[in-house]
Design an enzyme around this catalytic site. Structure first.
Site, PDB file in Angstrom:
ATOM      1  CB  THR A  21       9.966   1.169   4.216  1.00 31.10           C
ATOM      2  OG1 THR A  21      11.319   1.612   4.364  1.00 31.10           O
ATOM      3  CG2 THR A  21       9.773   0.618   2.810  1.00 31.10           C
ATOM      4  CG  ASN A  22      11.888   6.262   3.552  1.00 33.83           C
ATOM      5  OD1 ASN A  22      13.008   6.137   3.072  1.00 33.83           O
ATOM      6  ND2 ASN A  22      11.679   6.388   4.860  1.00 33.83           N
ATOM      7  NE  ARG A  23       9.643   5.744  -4.670  1.00 30.94           N
ATOM      8  CZ  ARG A  23       9.367   4.651  -5.391  1.00 30.94           C
ATOM      9  NH1 ARG A  23      10.312   3.786  -5.660  1.00 30.94           N
ATOM     10  NH2 ARG A  23       8.148   4.452  -5.833  1.00 30.94           N
ATOM     11  CB  ALA A  88      14.613   8.714   4.821  1.00 24.03           C
TER      12      ALA A  88
END
Ligand code: CTP
Length: 205
Positions: A21-23, A88
């Site tokens: 995943t991402n932030r 995102a």
């Protein structure tokens, strides 16, 4: 107007307990959804996994992966006058997710990744006339050039450019809007709520 907004990160499954995943916190997309509702628009919010409450009045569709986000967006984009992709979305996912929990082995592990669909790029290819398409560019460097490249490649009307250091996991943001016709508008830095209101005012008038 009917406004479709995506927000948050996506999760790409490695095995039943692990993912990539991402932030992204989802805060910018949720603030845009709230600002659009304040202005009396119909809002469909397609959200990756986040830990904030959606604004009251939005039709919320929760998704996990880039693939699920793509299906939800394609299902609803036709009826939207405006599409704002603030999510995102992962560009890659594990090519062979495991059905069972992976066990550790001696030595290194190589994870094969495959590309996900560029959702906004697909929308740009099949844009219906009159529909406004807005993307985000979140960059660590060369913000203007990267943003202008995405505006062009994805056939967008506007792109909202922000630095990862200003935008991710923060309650504030600093956005510059670039229009296809060449206009450049630096919005005042401020809370995501204020930035979202200013952004909508610019793109919808
Ligand atoms: N996006 C999307 N589908 C993806 C990836 C991104 O719709 N699979 C959208 C994001 O929501 C955002 C914009 O496209 O609005 C950002 O695109 P990005 O992936 O950063 O741009 P690329 O042109 O792929 O550039 P690069 O990966 O080289 O930074």
């Amino acid at each position: 107007m009917k406004i479709l907004i995506t927000a948050g990160p996506t999760r790409e499954k490695i095995d039943p307990v692990r993912y990539i995943t991402n932030r992204s916190s989802g805060k910018m997309g949720y603030a845009i959804a709230a600002a659009a509702l304040e202005d009396g628009h119909d809002v469909i919010l397609i959200s990756g996994p986040v830990s904030i409450d959606p604004p009251a009045g939005a039709t919320v569709i929760n998704v996990e992966s880039a693939g699920e986000m793509a299906s939800a967006v394609h299902q609803h984009a036709d009826k939207a006058d405006v599409v704002i992709m603030a999510a995102a979305v992962a560009d890659y996912r594990p090519a062979h997710p495991f059905d069972n929990k992976m066990k550790k082995m001696p030595g290194k592990l190589y994870l094969e990744l495959e590309r996900t669909e560029d959702i906004l790029g697909s929308l740009g290819k099949n844009k219906r006339s009159g529909q406004l398409l807005i993307g985000f560019a979140a960059e660590t460097d060369d913000l203007e050039n990267n943003a202008l490249g995405k505006l062009e490649r994805k056939n967008l009307d506007w792109i909202a450019a922000n630095l990862v250091s200003d935008a991710f996991a923060a309650d504030t943001n600093k956005i510059t809007l670039y229009k296809r016709s060449g206009e450049k508008i630096a919005l005042p830095a401020g809370s995501k709520t204020d930035v979202a209101r200013n952004m909508l005012q610019v793109i919808l008038t």
